[in-house]
Design an enzyme around this catalytic site. Sequence first.
Site, short mmCIF file in Angstrom:
data_model
loop_
_atom_site.label_atom_id
_atom_site.label_comp_id
_atom_site.label_asym_id
_atom_site.label_seq_id
_atom_site.Cartn_x
_atom_site.Cartn_y
_atom_site.Cartn_z
N CYS A 86 0.84 -1.20 0.00
CA CYS A 86 0.00 0.00 0.00
C CYS A 86 0.88 1.26 0.00
CB CYS A 86 -0.97 -0.05 1.18
SG CYS A 86 -2.37 1.07 0.99
N HIS A 203 -3.65 -5.72 1.05
CA HIS A 203 -3.03 -5.98 2.35
C HIS A 203 -3.08 -7.47 2.72
CE1 HIS A 203 -2.47 -1.82 3.75
NE2 HIS A 203 -3.54 -1.55 3.02
N GLU A 205 -1.32 -8.91 4.84
CA GLU A 205 -1.13 -9.04 6.30
C GLU A 205 -2.46 -8.98 7.04
OE1 GLU A 205 -0.78 -6.37 4.58
OE2 GLU A 205 -0.95 -4.51 5.74
#
Lengths: 229, 80
Positions: A86, A203, A205
């Site tokens: 990002c 994302h 994660e």
Amino acid sequence: MQTAVIRFPGTNREKDVVMALERATGHAPHVVWHKDASLPKVDLIVLPGGFSYGDHLRAGAMAAHSPVMKEVVRQAERGVAVLGICNGFQILTEAGLLPGALLRNAGLKFVCRDVHLRVETTESPFTTGYRNGQVIRVPVAHHDGCYYADGQELKRLRDEDRIALRYCSAQGGQDDRSNPNGSQDEIAGILSASRRILGLMPHPENATEPLQGGTDGCGLFDSLTHTLN
Amino acid sequence: MKARIHVTLKPGVLDPQGKTISHALDALGFDGVEEVRQGKYLELDLKESDPEKARAEVDEMCRKLLANTVIENYQVEIEA
């Protein structure tokens, strides 16, 4: 595997990345403040998401000139793997480690939702844990995620198999709704020529625990753990 | 010495903000606008008194930070 996570003023996803890395590697990453001019010896450097310097001037523009970035560039040139997620992706393009630029979303809205991604190449330390063409579901949360590169650069990315991830439908096809930001060629993530640097807007994660609604992002962190150990 | 810098998106680069402004002008009845391109304007007060040197310095600032030459063009005016 030893890892470092860089924090800039405005970074807000570093804890998510730290948790994902700790789960995959079994070790806590070093968290490094952007004013530090040196980095510990690591196998992977992560530039996490957020809004470094409030996105002033352009997203990632200021952070690309932070003291720590000189060392990130130096280590990347030596072959240390670098992952930019990002805002981290925006910083990598502004720093010249990845080609192209990230523009304001075509729909002019901040987009925060799950998207589907097609894994376009498993030939990188980030993607060996997936299958070619595999569709995964992870969230996006950004305002400036529209990937742009000129025609020549796009051709080079395609020819060199450096488009790592593309936005797609749940079935893996392309339709108008599957591209959340108007990125050229549905690009969600690209690799450097060395294939050791990955920048991506989504994302992974935030898709590593069942509580987050999915675990499709684990493949990326597990790939890194297996290939860089 | 003052430097005035206009940063604009290169032709062909998607400018959704410009498009939205164009639509708003149209809605206000200004139907003579064919296209709007949005950009940035920066004003710098410089210590330098030599216009040539000032221009060279500002040019470097633009290439290094103020404009992203992948997507943007810039124009510099130097005023004594």
